[in-house]
Scaffold this motif. Sequence first.
Motif, PDB file in Angstrom:
ATOM      1  N   MET A   1      18.864  16.344   2.356  1.00 45.28           N
ATOM      2  CA  MET A   1      19.085  17.747   1.980  1.00 45.28           C
ATOM      3  C   MET A   1      18.081  18.151   0.914  1.00 45.28           C
ATOM      4  O   MET A   1      17.792  17.386  -0.013  1.00 45.28           O
ATOM      5  N   LEU A   2      17.550  19.359   1.038  1.00 45.78           N
ATOM      6  CA  LEU A   2      16.590  19.866   0.067  1.00 45.78           C
ATOM      7  C   LEU A   2      17.077  21.211  -0.476  1.00 45.78           C
ATOM      8  O   LEU A   2      17.269  22.171   0.276  1.00 45.78           O
ATOM      9  N   ILE A   3      17.285  21.264  -1.782  1.00 41.07           N
ATOM     10  CA  ILE A   3      17.703  22.487  -2.475  1.00 41.07           C
ATOM     11  C   ILE A   3      16.495  23.040  -3.219  1.00 41.07           C
ATOM     12  O   ILE A   3      15.895  22.348  -4.050  1.00 41.07           O
ATOM     13  N   ALA A   4      16.126  24.281  -2.928  1.00 39.45           N
ATOM     14  CA  ALA A   4      15.071  24.958  -3.680  1.00 39.45           C
ATOM     15  C   ALA A   4      15.710  25.806  -4.768  1.00 39.45           C
ATOM     16  O   ALA A   4      16.731  26.462  -4.540  1.00 39.45           O
ATOM     17  N   GLN A   5      15.112  25.779  -5.931  1.00 39.27           N
ATOM     18  CA  GLN A   5      15.578  26.598  -7.047  1.00 39.27           C
ATOM     19  C   GLN A   5      14.441  27.470  -7.546  1.00 39.27           C
ATOM     20  O   GLN A   5      13.352  26.977  -7.847  1.00 39.27           O
ATOM     21  N   ILE A   6      14.684  28.776  -7.607  1.00 38.80           N
ATOM     22  CA  ILE A   6      13.799  29.680  -8.324  1.00 38.80           C
ATOM     23  C   ILE A   6      14.627  30.391  -9.392  1.00 38.80           C
ATOM     24  O   ILE A   6      15.860  30.363  -9.355  1.00 38.80           O
ATOM     25  N   SER A   7      13.943  31.016 -10.330  1.00 40.32           N
ATOM     26  CA  SER A   7      14.702  31.586 -11.446  1.00 40.32           C
ATOM     27  C   SER A   7      13.926  32.702 -12.118  1.00 40.32           C
ATOM     28  O   SER A   7      12.702  32.811 -11.988  1.00 40.32           O
ATOM     29  N   ASP A   8      14.679  33.544 -12.824  1.00 44.86           N
ATOM     30  CA  ASP A   8      14.111  34.560 -13.713  1.00 44.86           C
ATOM     31  C   ASP A   8      13.057  35.397 -12.986  1.00 44.86           C
ATOM     32  O   ASP A   8      11.921  35.537 -13.430  1.00 44.86           O
ATOM     33  N   THR A   9      13.500  35.976 -11.879  1.00 45.79           N
ATOM     34  CA  THR A   9      12.601  36.794 -11.063  1.00 45.79           C
ATOM     35  C   THR A   9      12.323  38.158 -11.699  1.00 45.79           C
ATOM     36  O   THR A   9      11.280  38.755 -11.447  1.00 45.79           O
ATOM     37  N   HIS A  10      13.257  38.680 -12.492  1.00 44.36           N
ATOM     38  CA  HIS A  10      13.052  39.900 -13.296  1.00 44.36           C
ATOM     39  C   HIS A  10      12.458  41.054 -12.495  1.00 44.36           C
ATOM     40  O   HIS A  10      11.515  41.726 -12.936  1.00 44.36           O
ATOM     41  N   VAL A  11      13.005  41.300 -11.328  1.00 41.57           N
ATOM     42  CA  VAL A  11      12.512  42.404 -10.502  1.00 41.57           C
ATOM     43  C   VAL A  11      12.792  43.736 -11.195  1.00 41.57           C
ATOM     44  O   VAL A  11      13.903  43.968 -11.692  1.00 41.57           O
ATOM     45  N   SER A  12      11.795  44.594 -11.233  1.00 37.31           N
ATOM     46  CA  SER A  12      11.908  45.896 -11.882  1.00 37.31           C
ATOM     47  C   SER A  12      11.650  47.008 -10.874  1.00 37.31           C
ATOM     48  O   SER A  12      11.187  46.767  -9.755  1.00 37.31           O
ATOM     49  N   ALA A  13      11.926  48.232 -11.285  1.00 36.37           N
ATOM     50  CA  ALA A  13      11.572  49.394 -10.473  1.00 36.37           C
ATOM     51  C   ALA A  13      10.051  49.552 -10.467  1.00 36.37           C
ATOM     52  O   ALA A  13       9.371  49.167 -11.424  1.00 36.37           O
ATOM     53  N   PRO A  14       9.496  50.120  -9.388  1.00 38.52           N
ATOM     54  CA  PRO A  14       8.025  50.232  -9.296  1.00 38.52           C
ATOM     55  C   PRO A  14       7.396  50.970 -10.471  1.00 38.52           C
ATOM     56  O   PRO A  14       6.265  50.663 -10.858  1.00 38.52           O
ATOM     57  N   GLU A  15       8.099  51.941 -11.045  1.00 37.08           N
ATOM     58  CA  GLU A  15       7.521  52.721 -12.135  1.00 37.08           C
ATOM     59  C   GLU A  15       7.713  52.065 -13.507  1.00 37.08           C
ATOM     60  O   GLU A  15       7.239  52.580 -14.517  1.00 37.08           O
ATOM     61  N   ASP A  16       8.397  50.932 -13.555  1.00 39.90           N
ATOM     62  CA  ASP A  16       8.678  50.274 -14.830  1.00 39.90           C
ATOM     63  C   ASP A  16       7.398  49.655 -15.389  1.00 39.90           C
ATOM     64  O   ASP A  16       6.657  48.990 -14.674  1.00 39.90           O
ATOM     65  N   PRO A  17       7.114  49.854 -16.689  1.00 37.54           N
ATOM     66  CA  PRO A  17       5.904  49.248 -17.279  1.00 37.54           C
ATOM     67  C   PRO A  17       5.859  47.733 -17.114  1.00 37.54           C
ATOM     68  O   PRO A  17       4.784  47.154 -16.939  1.00 37.54           O
ATOM     69  N   ASP A  18       7.032  47.068 -17.179  1.00 35.78           N
ATOM     70  CA  ASP A  18       7.045  45.618 -17.008  1.00 35.78           C
ATOM     71  C   ASP A  18       6.514  45.215 -15.637  1.00 35.78           C
ATOM     72  O   ASP A  18       5.851  44.189 -15.486  1.00 35.78           O
ATOM     73  N   ASP A  19       6.810  46.018 -14.627  1.00 38.53           N
ATOM     74  CA  ASP A  19       6.328  45.708 -13.286  1.00 38.53           C
ATOM     75  C   ASP A  19       4.811  45.805 -13.222  1.00 38.53           C
ATOM     76  O   ASP A  19       4.143  44.992 -12.574  1.00 38.53           O
ATOM     77  N   ALA A  20       4.264  46.793 -13.933  1.00 32.33           N
ATOM     78  CA  ALA A  20       2.821  46.966 -13.940  1.00 32.33           C
ATOM     79  C   ALA A  20       2.116  45.856 -14.706  1.00 32.33           C
ATOM     80  O   ALA A  20       1.009  45.447 -14.357  1.00 32.33           O
ATOM     81  N   VAL A  21       2.735  45.354 -15.756  1.00 32.68           N
ATOM     82  CA  VAL A  21       2.109  44.337 -16.609  1.00 32.68           C
ATOM     83  C   VAL A  21       2.338  42.930 -16.065  1.00 32.68           C
ATOM     84  O   VAL A  21       1.406  42.113 -15.978  1.00 32.68           O
ATOM     85  N   LEU A  22       3.584  42.627 -15.673  1.00 31.71           N
ATOM     86  CA  LEU A  22       3.948  41.261 -15.297  1.00 31.71           C
ATOM     87  C   LEU A  22       3.965  41.027 -13.788  1.00 31.71           C
ATOM     88  O   LEU A  22       4.033  39.878 -13.358  1.00 31.71           O
ATOM     89  N   HIS A  23       3.959  42.105 -13.002  1.00 36.65           N
ATOM     90  CA  HIS A  23       3.886  41.997 -11.535  1.00 36.65           C
ATOM     91  C   HIS A  23       4.996  41.094 -10.975  1.00 36.65           C
ATOM     92  O   HIS A  23       4.748  40.268 -10.091  1.00 36.65           O
ATOM     93  N   THR A  24       6.218  41.279 -11.490  1.00 40.11           N
ATOM     94  CA  THR A  24       7.297  40.360 -11.107  1.00 40.11           C
ATOM     95  C   THR A  24       7.639  40.453  -9.623  1.00 40.11           C
ATOM     96  O   THR A  24       7.933  39.427  -8.993  1.00 40.11           O
ATOM     97  N   SER A  25       7.614  41.650  -9.051  1.00 43.96           N
ATOM     98  CA  SER A  25       7.937  41.781  -7.632  1.00 43.96           C
ATOM     99  C   SER A  25       6.873  41.122  -6.763  1.00 43.96           C
ATOM    100  O   SER A  25       7.180  40.434  -5.783  1.00 43.96           O
ATOM    101  N   GLU A  26       5.625  41.317  -7.131  1.00 45.11           N
ATOM    102  CA  GLU A  26       4.530  40.676  -6.397  1.00 45.11           C
ATOM    103  C   GLU A  26       4.655  39.159  -6.466  1.00 45.11           C
ATOM    104  O   GLU A  26       4.456  38.452  -5.468  1.00 45.11           O
ATOM    105  N   HIS A  27       4.998  38.653  -7.629  1.00 45.44           N
ATOM    106  CA  HIS A  27       5.151  37.203  -7.783  1.00 45.44           C
ATOM    107  C   HIS A  27       6.335  36.680  -6.976  1.00 45.44           C
ATOM    108  O   HIS A  27       6.266  35.582  -6.404  1.00 45.44           O
ATOM    109  N   LEU A  28       7.423  37.437  -6.921  1.00 44.21           N
ATOM    110  CA  LEU A  28       8.565  36.984  -6.122  1.00 44.21           C
ATOM    111  C   LEU A  28       8.193  36.937  -4.642  1.00 44.21           C
ATOM    112  O   LEU A  28       8.589  36.005  -3.924  1.00 44.21           O
ATOM    113  N   ALA A  29       7.445  37.916  -4.181  1.00 42.99           N
ATOM    114  CA  ALA A  29       6.997  37.894  -2.785  1.00 42.99           C
ATOM    115  C   ALA A  29       6.174  36.641  -2.498  1.00 42.99           C
ATOM    116  O   ALA A  29       6.306  36.016  -1.437  1.00 42.99           O
ATOM    117  N   ARG A  30       5.339  36.232  -3.442  1.00 39.65           N
ATOM    118  CA  ARG A  30       4.564  34.995  -3.283  1.00 39.65           C
ATOM    119  C   ARG A  30       5.487  33.782  -3.245  1.00 39.65           C
ATOM    120  O   ARG A  30       5.251  32.839  -2.472  1.00 39.65           O
TER     121      ARG A  30
END
Length: 283
Positions: free
Chosen positions: A1-30
Amino acid sequence: MLIAQISDTHVSAPEDPDDAVLHTSEHLARAVAHLNRLDGRPDLVVITGDLVDRGEVGEYERLRELLAPLRMPVFLLPGNHDDRGNLRRVFVDHAYLPRDGFLQYTVDGWPVRLVALDTHIPGEPGGRLCGERLAWLAARLAEEPERPTVVAMHHPPFAIGIPVMDAFGLDGSDGLAAVLRRHPQVERVLCGHLHRPIVRRFAGTVACTCPSTAHQVALDLPPANRLAFVMEPPACMLHLWLGDAGGLVTHLSPIADEYPAFTVHDGQGWVRDPRPPPGFHTA
């Protein structure tokens, strides 16, 4: 059995400054693409909290879209950035999530049992395991004392030597330790929150934290006293169950597919003239 763990994805709204700086949604897609491409595809994925940044419905809707391509079941846990009500509302079809109270549950049907704990305190960065939550955990562990088990939660139950993060720690870690010491079937305690890979012995088992899928916390050890982010390569954790003889082995899997692997041993012997693939980075 293999369990994958990801964490702290911090998805933001597209207009959120954090999304523009940290690109959290783009990173989650990766990260999702990385998990889907693994040769040994995980049986399930657990996300150990801080799913979104502000706990808003729109953020959870965006999170849902980003997770949709995953080819394996995904199980969600709240962190200090999350909102229980909005998480339930958007992921209403996730039947494992309780409809009220703490977001705690068990996942069965695989060789290793998953027990998910809710450490969230609304409006606070730190976490808590109160008497009610600890009693729930003790009851769940008592149900199957011989079954290999992992316990997943957002806040880790130990200090790490980064002062600002340690100030946002877990209230109730002593009570958790008391419960775990009575249940040696717990192979691992899986946590997030710290945006770094960290491992420590805890209460007769091993506790570890998973990096963020995006930004990491800078490794500022004493006497430093600040909180800083660094764009170190994101990663996921892969927890591989090798059976009773081999136990649970944890691997760090960097989400950096620009560095493809090339074979030097084919399972029968060493490859005489191994050839790196096109684009292989040597520096």
